[in-house]
Scaffold this active site. Structure first.
Site, short mmCIF file in Angstrom:
data_model
loop_
_atom_site.label_atom_id
_atom_site.label_comp_id
_atom_site.label_asym_id
_atom_site.label_seq_id
_atom_site.Cartn_x
_atom_site.Cartn_y
_atom_site.Cartn_z
N ILE A 87 -0.55 2.59 0.01
CA ILE A 87 -2.02 2.54 0.10
C ILE A 87 -2.56 2.80 -1.30
O ILE A 87 -2.28 3.85 -1.90
CB ILE A 87 -2.58 3.61 1.08
CG1 ILE A 87 -1.95 3.45 2.47
CG2 ILE A 87 -4.10 3.58 1.11
CD1 ILE A 87 -2.60 2.47 3.39
N HIS A 104 -3.43 -8.77 7.42
CA HIS A 104 -3.16 -7.80 8.48
C HIS A 104 -2.80 -8.56 9.75
O HIS A 104 -3.48 -9.54 10.09
CB HIS A 104 -4.41 -6.94 8.71
CG HIS A 104 -4.20 -5.86 9.70
ND1 HIS A 104 -3.52 -4.69 9.40
CD2 HIS A 104 -4.52 -5.76 11.01
CE1 HIS A 104 -3.46 -3.93 10.47
NE2 HIS A 104 -4.05 -4.56 11.47
N THR A 141 -10.88 -2.96 0.19
CA THR A 141 -11.84 -1.96 -0.30
C THR A 141 -11.24 -0.58 -0.03
O THR A 141 -10.11 -0.48 0.46
CB THR A 141 -13.19 -2.08 0.44
OG1 THR A 141 -12.97 -1.78 1.81
CG2 THR A 141 -13.78 -3.48 0.29
N ASP A 145 -8.18 -1.65 5.77
CA ASP A 145 -8.39 -2.81 6.66
C ASP A 145 -9.87 -3.09 6.92
O ASP A 145 -10.21 -3.77 7.89
CB ASP A 145 -7.67 -2.63 8.01
CG ASP A 145 -6.16 -2.57 7.84
OD1 ASP A 145 -5.64 -3.19 6.90
OD2 ASP A 145 -5.50 -1.90 8.66
C1 GRF Z 1 3.26 -8.82 7.61
O1 GRF Z 1 3.29 -8.67 9.00
C2 GRF Z 1 1.87 -8.59 7.10
O2 GRF Z 1 0.89 -8.94 8.00
C3 GRF Z 1 1.85 -7.10 6.87
O3 GRF Z 1 3.15 -6.78 6.42
C4 GRF Z 1 4.07 -7.76 6.89
C5 GRF Z 1 4.82 -8.28 5.69
O4 GRF Z 1 5.92 -9.06 5.99
N1 GRF Z 1 0.79 -6.75 5.96
P1 GRF Z 1 6.65 -9.89 4.85
O5 GRF Z 1 7.22 -8.88 3.84
O6 GRF Z 1 5.66 -10.82 4.23
O7 GRF Z 1 7.76 -10.62 5.56
#
Ligand code: GRF
Length: 194
Positions: A87, A104, A141, A145
């Site tokens: 984060i 996300h 931001t 999320d």
């Molecule tokens: C994905 O599900 C994305 O939505 C989330 O982290 C995961 C990353 O997967 N933020 P990858 O490393 O791109 O396979």
């Protein structure tokens, strides 16, 4: 910026190779872990891949200073978080206003914020009995999320789904499609503003 397997990164690399991202240049892939497989994906197509293992820095501020130095030295104008598990601090985010994107694996604002990451998101969607889930690309931001939404795509939840099958379908049917498109859209906007 990546931490793990990098399937979203792969989708972006593939779109770039296919000529679908004319306003986007991938200048560097940075990982916060030395063994992130995503780094191999970048190297295999000749893109600079840099590991800045968070654990090797005395503090988060030192880690973030190294990140910023790396990004500035490469001339990065947009930061794309693709499974990046750190984060970012408010100070880091203030360095790049409207220049950090994240994806996300849910239809924000539903199933977002603290604790909603990885399989936890899909488990919560199943437990809530939702008919649809999906993915959201948004600006980063200081609210986790919570930044402005750039793109969303819905995915139907099947009665037979468990969190693993749902995670994979959300990636295949939404994440890997909308992330390259959203990145190109933002890069086009940045290039037109110059
Ligand atoms: C994905 O599900 C994305 O939505 C989330 O982290 C995961 C990353 O997967 N933020 P990858 O490393 O791109 O396979």
């Amino acid at each position: 910026m990546v931490s793990g397997g990098g399937t979203n990164l792969q989708a972006v690399l593939d779109a770039s190779t296919a000529g679908k991202l004319p306003h986007t240049e991938i200048v560097v892939v940075v990982a916060d872990k030395a063994d992130a497989y995503a780094l191999e994906r970048a190297k295999s197509v000749g893109i600079a891949a840099v590991a800045l293992p968070k654990k090797s820095f005395p503090s988060k501020a030192d880690f973030e200073a190294a990140l910023i130095a790396e990004l500035k030295s490469r001339g990065a104008e947009l930061i794309v978080l693709a499974g990046f598990l750190t984060i970012l601090s408010p100070a880091f985010i203030r360095e790049y206003p409207d220049r950090i994107l994240n994806i996300h694996p849910a239809l924000l604002p539903a199933f977002g914020g603290g604790g909603f990451y990885g399989l936890h998101v899909h488990r919560a969607v199943l437990d809530a009995g939702e008919e649809y889930t999906g993915a959201t690309v948004h600006y980063v931001t200081e609210v986790v999320d919570g930044g402005e939404i750039i793109a969303q795509k819905k995915v139907k939840v099947l009665k037979t789904d468990d969190e693993h099958s749902l995670q994979l379908r959300v990636m295949q049917e939404a994440e890997w499609i909308i992330y390259p498109e959203a990145i190109e859209k933002v890069c086009k906007k940045i290039s037109e503003e110059k």
